[in-house]
Design a protein around this motif. Structure first.
Motif, short mmCIF file in Angstrom:
data_model
loop_
_atom_site.label_atom_id
_atom_site.label_comp_id
_atom_site.label_asym_id
_atom_site.label_seq_id
_atom_site.Cartn_x
_atom_site.Cartn_y
_atom_site.Cartn_z
N GLY A 1 -16.56 0.25 -6.84
CA GLY A 1 -15.65 -0.88 -7.06
C GLY A 1 -15.07 -1.38 -5.76
O GLY A 1 -15.59 -1.10 -4.67
N LYS A 2 -13.95 -2.07 -5.84
CA LYS A 2 -13.30 -2.63 -4.66
C LYS A 2 -12.22 -1.67 -4.16
O LYS A 2 -11.42 -1.16 -4.94
CB LYS A 2 -12.67 -4.00 -4.98
CG LYS A 2 -13.68 -5.09 -5.29
CD LYS A 2 -12.97 -6.41 -5.52
CE LYS A 2 -13.97 -7.55 -5.75
NZ LYS A 2 -14.75 -7.34 -6.99
N LEU A 3 -12.22 -1.46 -2.84
CA LEU A 3 -11.25 -0.54 -2.22
C LEU A 3 -10.53 -1.26 -1.09
O LEU A 3 -11.18 -1.89 -0.25
CB LEU A 3 -11.96 0.71 -1.71
CG LEU A 3 -11.06 1.78 -1.04
CD1 LEU A 3 -11.59 3.19 -1.36
CD2 LEU A 3 -10.99 1.60 0.48
N LEU A 4 -9.22 -1.15 -1.06
CA LEU A 4 -8.39 -1.73 -0.01
C LEU A 4 -7.78 -0.60 0.80
O LEU A 4 -7.10 0.26 0.24
CB LEU A 4 -7.28 -2.59 -0.63
CG LEU A 4 -6.23 -3.16 0.33
CD1 LEU A 4 -6.86 -4.18 1.28
CD2 LEU A 4 -5.07 -3.79 -0.44
N ASP A 5 -8.01 -0.61 2.11
CA ASP A 5 -7.42 0.39 3.01
C ASP A 5 -6.39 -0.32 3.89
O ASP A 5 -6.76 -1.14 4.75
CB ASP A 5 -8.51 1.05 3.86
CG ASP A 5 -7.97 2.21 4.69
OD1 ASP A 5 -6.76 2.52 4.59
OD2 ASP A 5 -8.76 2.82 5.44
N TYR B 1 -7.73 -4.44 -7.01
CA TYR B 1 -8.62 -3.43 -6.45
C TYR B 1 -8.73 -2.24 -7.39
O TYR B 1 -7.81 -1.95 -8.15
CB TYR B 1 -8.11 -2.98 -5.07
CG TYR B 1 -8.03 -4.10 -4.07
CD1 TYR B 1 -9.11 -4.42 -3.27
CD2 TYR B 1 -6.86 -4.86 -3.96
CE1 TYR B 1 -9.04 -5.47 -2.36
CE2 TYR B 1 -6.78 -5.91 -3.06
CZ TYR B 1 -7.88 -6.21 -2.26
OH TYR B 1 -7.81 -7.26 -1.38
N ASP B 2 -9.85 -1.57 -7.29
CA ASP B 2 -10.01 -0.35 -8.07
C ASP B 2 -9.27 0.81 -7.40
O ASP B 2 -8.67 1.65 -8.08
CB ASP B 2 -11.50 -0.01 -8.21
CG ASP B 2 -12.25 -1.07 -8.99
OD1 ASP B 2 -12.16 -1.05 -10.22
OD2 ASP B 2 -12.90 -1.92 -8.36
N VAL B 3 -9.31 0.84 -6.08
CA VAL B 3 -8.63 1.89 -5.32
C VAL B 3 -7.91 1.26 -4.13
O VAL B 3 -8.47 0.39 -3.45
CB VAL B 3 -9.63 2.96 -4.82
CG1 VAL B 3 -8.93 4.00 -3.95
CG2 VAL B 3 -10.35 3.63 -5.99
N PHE C 1 5.64 -7.62 -1.42
CA PHE C 1 4.22 -7.25 -1.39
C PHE C 1 3.87 -6.31 -2.54
O PHE C 1 2.86 -6.48 -3.22
CB PHE C 1 3.89 -6.60 -0.04
CG PHE C 1 2.56 -5.89 -0.03
CD1 PHE C 1 1.37 -6.61 0.01
CD2 PHE C 1 2.50 -4.50 -0.06
CE1 PHE C 1 0.15 -5.96 0.02
CE2 PHE C 1 1.29 -3.84 -0.06
CZ PHE C 1 0.10 -4.57 -0.01
N LEU C 2 4.72 -5.31 -2.77
CA LEU C 2 4.47 -4.35 -3.84
C LEU C 2 4.41 -5.03 -5.21
O LEU C 2 3.62 -4.65 -6.08
CB LEU C 2 5.53 -3.26 -3.85
CG LEU C 2 5.48 -2.24 -2.70
CD1 LEU C 2 6.68 -1.30 -2.77
CD2 LEU C 2 4.18 -1.44 -2.74
N LYS C 3 5.22 -6.05 -5.37
CA LYS C 3 5.25 -6.75 -6.66
C LYS C 3 3.93 -7.46 -6.96
O LYS C 3 3.58 -7.68 -8.12
CB LYS C 3 6.41 -7.76 -6.67
CG LYS C 3 7.79 -7.12 -6.73
CD LYS C 3 8.89 -8.18 -6.68
CE LYS C 3 10.26 -7.53 -6.74
NZ LYS C 3 11.36 -8.53 -6.65
N THR C 4 3.21 -7.84 -5.90
CA THR C 4 1.94 -8.55 -6.08
C THR C 4 0.73 -7.63 -6.01
O THR C 4 -0.39 -8.06 -6.27
CB THR C 4 1.79 -9.63 -5.00
OG1 THR C 4 1.69 -9.01 -3.70
CG2 THR C 4 2.96 -10.60 -5.02
N LEU C 5 0.95 -6.36 -5.67
CA LEU C 5 -0.15 -5.42 -5.49
C LEU C 5 -0.72 -4.99 -6.83
O LEU C 5 -0.01 -4.45 -7.68
CB LEU C 5 0.35 -4.20 -4.71
CG LEU C 5 -0.71 -3.20 -4.23
CD1 LEU C 5 -1.69 -3.86 -3.27
CD2 LEU C 5 -0.04 -2.00 -3.56
N LYS C 6 -2.01 -5.19 -7.02
CA LYS C 6 -2.65 -4.85 -8.28
C LYS C 6 -3.84 -3.93 -8.03
O LYS C 6 -4.71 -4.24 -7.22
CB LYS C 6 -3.11 -6.11 -9.01
CG LYS C 6 -1.99 -7.02 -9.46
CD LYS C 6 -2.51 -8.23 -10.19
CE LYS C 6 -1.37 -9.14 -10.63
NZ LYS C 6 -1.89 -10.35 -11.35
N GLY C 7 -3.85 -2.82 -8.73
CA GLY C 7 -4.96 -1.88 -8.59
C GLY C 7 -4.92 -0.83 -9.67
O GLY C 7 -3.90 -0.66 -10.36
N LYS C 8 -6.02 -0.11 -9.83
CA LYS C 8 -6.08 0.94 -10.84
C LYS C 8 -5.42 2.22 -10.36
O LYS C 8 -4.76 2.92 -11.12
CB LYS C 8 -7.54 1.20 -11.22
CG LYS C 8 -8.20 0.02 -11.92
CD LYS C 8 -9.66 0.30 -12.23
CE LYS C 8 -10.31 -0.91 -12.90
NZ LYS C 8 -11.77 -0.68 -13.14
#
Length: 408
Positions: free
Chosen positions: A256-260, A321-323, A346-353
């Motif tokens: 999946g999609k991963l954001l580092d 993102y998935d991760v 930023f945290l309010k807009t952060l979406k991930g599993k």
């Protein structure tokens, strides 16, 4: 961290952006000038050891057209374009001939390699210690036996210089130099790892290794995370694979999609790319970006580099993102009130599993005078309260004692 290191970190933190950029450019100019003015010193490999390195045979794609004698030139450094004068290894006549021989059950006499060597012998040349057809046939029989032995018992390590040898080009390319029979057999048999020796390195590759060495001097002669190129594996690092193993063992998604966030030199994106993730590597430090881009090119990675602040991401970035990885980075966003407020937004807009989070230790000197300073569980709870995540759990500790959380 002693008081001097603390003072340095504070000075750097308080520097305006334009000054950081200017100092970085001065550092780059200074280094390049040194390597050009005193090449005898700075083209010496700072990490060179007469050791065997282990590589996947498929990593060797090209061969130099003019090889270097493995005894005369061992350990030498040369500039020039020798690393550009190459041929694909699978175009070498021995590789093509032996591949056709085993795939089509050909006799040696039906192969290009055999006919070339025999034609040279008939002209009076001595090839591979063979002076006539009988000796050539005997040598070919020995090659068949070597292939059969490798197929039945695996690749056996040689002795001294009796290994496949490679040269390393300006961008870290592993270029075949000597030992074509062993390498051919290993490739055709699908051997995953073989020992090789390095004969010659390009001076631009050595210059890059010296840049890493100069950088590491500021951090106890270690880089942050381990590097992956076989010629860089012996460089000491502060972090091993422990955090990656912890995260991998606690993943509930496969690919999946991963954001580092704050990816430094790209260690995690490199590792998770191998796990079938599409990785987005966010890094804004100019110095880190230089090494990140260089190492990505060297390793032929596919991950996307985003040279921006996490608070100013491009509009075409994925919205979910998935991760997500946030390892030893979020504490930088709670030191000042203005950045702290941006962090909450930023945290309010952060979406991930799932988010893997490594907080700082609250008693670290770098947090003196910080606008906010949470203990580990408080920080994880703060993230949950200000984001779409609903729970967290501690999954372990890094080798430096920092906790690692899974937030989901």
């Amino acid at each position: 961290m002693n008081i001097i290191k603390y003072a340095k970190s504070k000075i750097v933190h308080l520097m305006p952006k334009w000054l950081k950029v200017a100092l970085y450019k001065i550092w780059r100019f200074y280094w390049r000038s040194k390597t050009k003015l005193i090449p005898g010193k700075y083209y010496i490999d700072p990490y060179s050891k007469d050791e065997t390195i282990y590589i996947d045979p498929d990593r060797i794609v090209y061969a130099v057209k003019e090889g270097f004698d493995i005894y005369q030139y061992k350990g030498r450094v040369f500039g020039g374009n020798w690393d550009k004068k190459v041929i694909r290894f699978d175009e070498i006549d021995f590789f093509k001939s032996f591949k056709r021989r085993i795939e089509n059950n050909l006799d040696w006499e039906e192969t290009e390699y055999y006919n070339r060597v025999f034609a040279q012998i008939k002209k009076g040349e001595v090839k591979w210690a063979c002076r006539n057809k009988e000796e050539l046939d005997e040598r070919c029989a020995k090659l068949d036996a070597l292939f059969k032995d490798m197929k039945e018992y695996g690749y056996k390590k040689g002795w001294n210089e009796n290994e496949v040898t490679v040269n390393i080009g300006r961008n870290g390319e592993l270029l075949f130099n000597n030992g074509r029979h062993r390498l051919t057999f290993a490739k055709l048999l699908g051997v995953k790892e073989i020992p090789v020796k390095v004969t010659v390195r390009h001076k631009e590759w050595i210059a890059f290794k010296n840049e890493i060495f100069e950088y590491s001097k500021k951090f106890d002669n270690k880089v942050y995370t381990k590097l992956f190129h076989p010629d860089l594996l012996n460089i000491p690092s502060h972090y091993t694979d422990k955090r990656f193993d912890l995260i991998k063992n606690n993943l509930t998604v496969k690919g999946g999609k991963l954001l580092d966030i704050g990816c430094h030199w790209g260690y995690f994106c490199h590792k998770f790319e191998d796990e079938r993730f599409d990785c987005y590597c966010v890094e804004k430090s100019k110095l880190n970006l230089y090494f990140l881009e260089k190492l990505k090119e060297i390793e032929n990675n596919r991950f996307k580099i985003i040279p921006k602040s996490i608070f100013n991401l491009p509009a075409d970035m994925p919205k979910e993102y998935d991760v997500i990885l946030a390892l030893s980075i979020f504490h930088h966003f709670i030191k000042e009130e203005e950045i702290y407020k941006k962090f909450i937004e930023f945290l309010k807009t952060l979406k991930g599993k799932e988010l893997f989070f490594e907080p700082h230790n609250p008693d670290e000197p770098q947090m003196r005078g910080a606008y906010m300073n949470f203990d580990n569980d408080e920080f994880a709870e703060f993230i949950v309260e200000n984001s779409a995540f609903t729970a967290f759990e501690k999954i372990g500790f890094s080798e430096h004692g920092r906790a690692l959380y899974k937030i989901y």
